[in-house]
Design a protein around this motif. Structure first.
Motif, PDB file in Angstrom:
ATOM      1  N   ALA A  12     -43.003  17.405 -11.648  1.00 45.93           N
ATOM      2  CA  ALA A  12     -42.797  17.035 -10.247  1.00 45.93           C
ATOM      3  C   ALA A  12     -43.068  15.555 -10.022  1.00 45.93           C
ATOM      4  O   ALA A  12     -42.355  14.889  -9.256  1.00 45.93           O
ATOM      5  N   LEU A  13     -44.098  15.012 -10.679  1.00 48.45           N
ATOM      6  CA  LEU A  13     -44.397  13.584 -10.549  1.00 48.45           C
ATOM      7  C   LEU A  13     -43.260  12.740 -11.110  1.00 48.45           C
ATOM      8  O   LEU A  13     -42.883  11.713 -10.527  1.00 48.45           O
ATOM      9  N   LEU A  14     -42.702  13.148 -12.257  1.00 50.34           N
ATOM     10  CA  LEU A  14     -41.566  12.420 -12.818  1.00 50.34           C
ATOM     11  C   LEU A  14     -40.356  12.486 -11.887  1.00 50.34           C
ATOM     12  O   LEU A  14     -39.632  11.501 -11.717  1.00 50.34           O
ATOM     13  N   ALA A  15     -40.144  13.650 -11.290  1.00 49.38           N
ATOM     14  CA  ALA A  15     -39.022  13.795 -10.361  1.00 49.38           C
ATOM     15  C   ALA A  15     -39.193  12.866  -9.163  1.00 49.38           C
ATOM     16  O   ALA A  15     -38.251  12.187  -8.746  1.00 49.38           O
ATOM     17  N   ALA A  16     -40.399  12.833  -8.608  1.00 52.82           N
ATOM     18  CA  ALA A  16     -40.657  11.985  -7.450  1.00 52.82           C
ATOM     19  C   ALA A  16     -40.495  10.509  -7.792  1.00 52.82           C
ATOM     20  O   ALA A  16     -40.047   9.709  -6.963  1.00 52.82           O
ATOM     21  N   PHE A  23     -32.966  12.479  -5.264  1.00 50.67           N
ATOM     22  CA  PHE A  23     -34.115  13.347  -4.972  1.00 50.67           C
ATOM     23  C   PHE A  23     -33.785  14.337  -3.863  1.00 50.67           C
ATOM     24  O   PHE A  23     -33.408  13.963  -2.757  1.00 50.67           O
ATOM     25  N   ASP A  24     -33.911  15.622  -4.173  1.00 52.73           N
ATOM     26  CA  ASP A  24     -33.866  16.686  -3.173  1.00 52.73           C
ATOM     27  C   ASP A  24     -34.494  17.925  -3.806  1.00 52.73           C
ATOM     28  O   ASP A  24     -34.960  17.891  -4.943  1.00 52.73           O
ATOM     29  N   ARG A  25     -34.532  19.003  -3.065  1.00 49.15           N
ATOM     30  CA  ARG A  25     -35.227  20.200  -3.565  1.00 49.15           C
ATOM     31  C   ARG A  25     -34.588  20.734  -4.846  1.00 49.15           C
ATOM     32  O   ARG A  25     -35.274  21.170  -5.766  1.00 49.15           O
ATOM     33  N   ARG A  26     -33.269  20.711  -4.895  1.00 49.85           N
ATOM     34  CA  ARG A  26     -32.586  21.256  -6.067  1.00 49.85           C
ATOM     35  C   ARG A  26     -32.832  20.405  -7.304  1.00 49.85           C
ATOM     36  O   ARG A  26     -33.104  20.926  -8.384  1.00 49.85           O
ATOM     37  N   SER A  27     -32.770  19.098  -7.156  1.00 54.64           N
ATOM     38  CA  SER A  27     -32.985  18.229  -8.320  1.00 54.64           C
ATOM     39  C   SER A  27     -34.424  18.307  -8.806  1.00 54.64           C
ATOM     40  O   SER A  27     -34.691  18.280 -10.015  1.00 54.64           O
ATOM     41  N   VAL A  28     -35.384  18.409  -7.874  1.00 52.38           N
ATOM     42  CA  VAL A  28     -36.782  18.569  -8.265  1.00 52.38           C
ATOM     43  C   VAL A  28     -36.963  19.874  -9.038  1.00 52.38           C
ATOM     44  O   VAL A  28     -37.652  19.927 -10.062  1.00 52.38           O
ATOM     45  N   ALA A  29     -36.321  20.942  -8.560  1.00 56.74           N
ATOM     46  CA  ALA A  29     -36.420  22.234  -9.241  1.00 56.74           C
ATOM     47  C   ALA A  29     -35.867  22.151 -10.663  1.00 56.74           C
ATOM     48  O   ALA A  29     -36.433  22.742 -11.602  1.00 56.74           O
ATOM     49  N   VAL A  30     -34.778  21.399 -10.851  1.00 54.47           N
ATOM     50  CA  VAL A  30     -34.190  21.253 -12.185  1.00 54.47           C
ATOM     51  C   VAL A  30     -35.172  20.534 -13.128  1.00 54.47           C
ATOM     52  O   VAL A  30     -35.378  20.949 -14.274  1.00 54.47           O
ATOM     53  N   ALA A 203     -49.363  15.621  -7.621  1.00 56.27           N
ATOM     54  CA  ALA A 203     -47.973  16.072  -7.578  1.00 56.27           C
ATOM     55  C   ALA A 203     -47.647  16.678  -6.213  1.00 56.27           C
ATOM     56  O   ALA A 203     -46.578  16.404  -5.640  1.00 56.27           O
ATOM     57  N   VAL A 204     -48.555  17.490  -5.693  1.00 59.66           N
ATOM     58  CA  VAL A 204     -48.333  18.094  -4.376  1.00 59.66           C
ATOM     59  C   VAL A 204     -48.231  17.009  -3.306  1.00 59.66           C
ATOM     60  O   VAL A 204     -47.333  17.038  -2.446  1.00 59.66           O
ATOM     61  N   ALA A 205     -49.131  16.027  -3.368  1.00 62.11           N
ATOM     62  CA  ALA A 205     -49.109  14.948  -2.381  1.00 62.11           C
ATOM     63  C   ALA A 205     -47.835  14.115  -2.500  1.00 62.11           C
ATOM     64  O   ALA A 205     -47.224  13.734  -1.492  1.00 62.11           O
ATOM     65  N   SER A 206     -47.414  13.828  -3.716  1.00 61.21           N
ATOM     66  CA  SER A 206     -46.208  13.014  -3.930  1.00 61.21           C
ATOM     67  C   SER A 206     -44.974  13.704  -3.381  1.00 61.21           C
ATOM     68  O   SER A 206     -44.137  13.078  -2.708  1.00 61.21           O
ATOM     69  N   LEU A 207     -44.839  14.989  -3.659  1.00 61.34           N
ATOM     70  CA  LEU A 207     -43.675  15.721  -3.151  1.00 61.34           C
ATOM     71  C   LEU A 207     -43.717  15.831  -1.631  1.00 61.34           C
ATOM     72  O   LEU A 207     -42.681  15.725  -0.965  1.00 61.34           O
ATOM     73  N   VAL A 209     -44.955  13.720   0.484  1.00 62.95           N
ATOM     74  CA  VAL A 209     -44.557  12.435   1.061  1.00 62.95           C
ATOM     75  C   VAL A 209     -43.063  12.208   0.892  1.00 62.95           C
ATOM     76  O   VAL A 209     -42.366  11.780   1.816  1.00 62.95           O
ATOM     77  N   ARG A 210     -42.520  12.509  -0.311  1.00 63.42           N
ATOM     78  CA  ARG A 210     -41.100  12.277  -0.555  1.00 63.42           C
ATOM     79  C   ARG A 210     -40.213  13.159   0.326  1.00 63.42           C
ATOM     80  O   ARG A 210     -39.104  12.764   0.680  1.00 63.42           O
ATOM     81  N   PHE A 211     -40.700  14.355   0.667  1.00 64.48           N
ATOM     82  CA  PHE A 211     -39.891  15.261   1.470  1.00 64.48           C
ATOM     83  C   PHE A 211     -40.038  15.023   2.971  1.00 64.48           C
ATOM     84  O   PHE A 211     -39.355  15.670   3.762  1.00 64.48           O
ATOM     85  N   ARG A 212     -40.914  14.106   3.366  1.00 65.35           N
ATOM     86  CA  ARG A 212     -41.027  13.776   4.788  1.00 65.35           C
ATOM     87  C   ARG A 212     -39.717  13.162   5.274  1.00 65.35           C
ATOM     88  O   ARG A 212     -39.077  12.390   4.556  1.00 65.35           O
ATOM     89  N   PRO A 213     -39.299  13.465   6.503  1.00 66.10           N
ATOM     90  CA  PRO A 213     -37.998  12.983   6.989  1.00 66.10           C
ATOM     91  C   PRO A 213     -37.841  11.472   6.910  1.00 66.10           C
ATOM     92  O   PRO A 213     -36.773  10.979   6.554  1.00 66.10           O
ATOM     93  N   TRP A 214     -38.898  10.702   7.224  1.00 69.25           N
ATOM     94  CA  TRP A 214     -38.721   9.251   7.251  1.00 69.25           C
ATOM     95  C   TRP A 214     -38.618   8.640   5.862  1.00 69.25           C
ATOM     96  O   TRP A 214     -38.172   7.521   5.707  1.00 69.25           O
ATOM     97  N   THR A 215     -39.050   9.372   4.828  1.00 68.21           N
ATOM     98  CA  THR A 215     -38.907   8.845   3.466  1.00 68.21           C
ATOM     99  C   THR A 215     -37.584   9.256   2.852  1.00 68.21           C
ATOM    100  O   THR A 215     -37.170   8.690   1.848  1.00 68.21           O
ATOM    101  N   ARG A 216     -36.918  10.253   3.454  1.00 63.82           N
ATOM    102  CA  ARG A 216     -35.660  10.739   2.894  1.00 63.82           C
ATOM    103  C   ARG A 216     -34.452  10.139   3.591  1.00 63.82           C
ATOM    104  O   ARG A 216     -33.323  10.339   3.170  1.00 63.82           O
ATOM    105  N   ALA A 217     -34.672   9.413   4.676  1.00 60.52           N
ATOM    106  CA  ALA A 217     -33.542   8.839   5.408  1.00 60.52           C
ATOM    107  C   ALA A 217     -32.737   7.922   4.516  1.00 60.52           C
ATOM    108  O   ALA A 217     -33.259   7.028   3.875  1.00 60.52           O
ATOM    109  N   GLY A 218     -31.458   8.195   4.438  1.00 56.72           N
ATOM    110  CA  GLY A 218     -30.585   7.346   3.641  1.00 56.72           C
ATOM    111  C   GLY A 218     -30.577   7.669   2.171  1.00 56.72           C
ATOM    112  O   GLY A 218     -29.938   6.975   1.393  1.00 56.72           O
ATOM    113  N   THR A 219     -31.285   8.735   1.758  1.00 58.21           N
ATOM    114  CA  THR A 219     -31.302   9.059   0.332  1.00 58.21           C
ATOM    115  C   THR A 219     -30.501  10.311   0.014  1.00 58.21           C
ATOM    116  O   THR A 219     -30.442  10.733  -1.132  1.00 58.21           O
ATOM    117  N   GLU A 220     -29.917  10.939   1.028  1.00 58.71           N
ATOM    118  CA  GLU A 220     -29.124  12.128   0.750  1.00 58.71           C
ATOM    119  C   GLU A 220     -27.888  11.775  -0.063  1.00 58.71           C
ATOM    120  O   GLU A 220     -27.396  12.544  -0.857  1.00 58.71           O
TER     121      GLU A 220
END
Length: 232
Positions: A12-16, A23-30, A203-207, A209-220
């Motif tokens: 999870a840390l490497l994914a973040a 970065f999204d839920r599916r890619s993190v799961a992979v 890892a929990v904290a990193s994910l 933060v990354r999944f917060r809306p303001w950190t994901r804006a423009g990364t979809e």
């Protein structure tokens, strides 16, 4: 064998850190799934003697996967991975490979019980156990690179045994030998050291933060110009 939860946390840390705009839920799961894949050799040990930390923990599997990825994405005229999944598929593929090697295999190499790096060419388990420190009297002290004439080399490899003499117990296979061992006690270790709990919490904290809306804006979707599209 390192706790499965630790492998997942490192993945999870490497994914973040490495997925970037993919970065999204599916890619993190992979990536997390790739970090857990080497642990499947514990299941194989129910039928194959010495398979734990050997069958999927050797250097040949990540080398072969890296070669296949490079051939498909860099050498072929038309990349199957890029044509089917675009730039995201290529990015996720390489990060998943990093998860497999660094989060799935490396934790067992740098701690007991070790991994059989060259299996099946060689059945010896190896553990890397070194140190790097600064002493006010001796200066920099390290044991990762040996410069002595009698034993030059890189990485302080130690061997706890071979696949024939060194059984690696797991929750799936408590005695590490072929067979179900139905009467044996099974213990599922989540973490077995304080630093591992810190890694899991990180890892929990990193994910989070990354999944917060303001950190994901423009990364979809990848920003224009951030990823070079090529038609192969």
């Amino acid at each position: 064998m390192a706790p499965t939860l630790l492998n997942a946390a490192l993945g999870a840390l490497l994914a973040a850190a490495l997925l970037g705009p993919a970065f999204d839920r599916r890619s993190v799961a992979v990536v997390v799934a790739a970090a857990l894949l080497p642990n499947l050799d514990a299941v194989a040990s129910l039928a194959i003697a010495g398979a734990t930390n050997a069958l999927a923990h050797n250097v040949w599997v990540p080398i072969a996967l890296a070669g296949l990825l490079y051939w498909d994405t860099a050498l072929r005229d038309r990349s199957v991975l890029r044509e089917r999944y675009g730039w995201r598929g290529v990015r996720i593929g390489w990060v998943a490979l990093a998860g497999f090697a660094l989060a799935g295999i490396a934790p067992d190499l740098f701690a007991e019980p070790g991994v059989s790096l060259l299996y099946p060419v060689e059945n010896v388990y190896y553990v890397v156990d070194g140190l790097l420190l600064f002493s006010t009297q001796d200066g920099v002290v390290q044991t990762f690179v040996s410069t002595t004439a009698d034993a030059p080399g890189v990485l302080p490899f130690e061997s706890p045994g071979t696949t024939e003499t060194h059984a690696v117990p797991t929750w799936v296979n408590p005695d590490g030998r072929p067979g179900l061992a139905l009467g044996s006690e099974r213990r599922l270790v989540l973490v077995d050291a304080g630093w591992q709990a810190v890694v899991v919490a990180s890892a929990v904290a990193s994910l989070a933060v990354r999944f917060r809306p303001w950190t994901r804006a423009g990364t979809e979707a990848a920003p224009e110009g951030s990823v070079k599209e090529t038609s192969r």
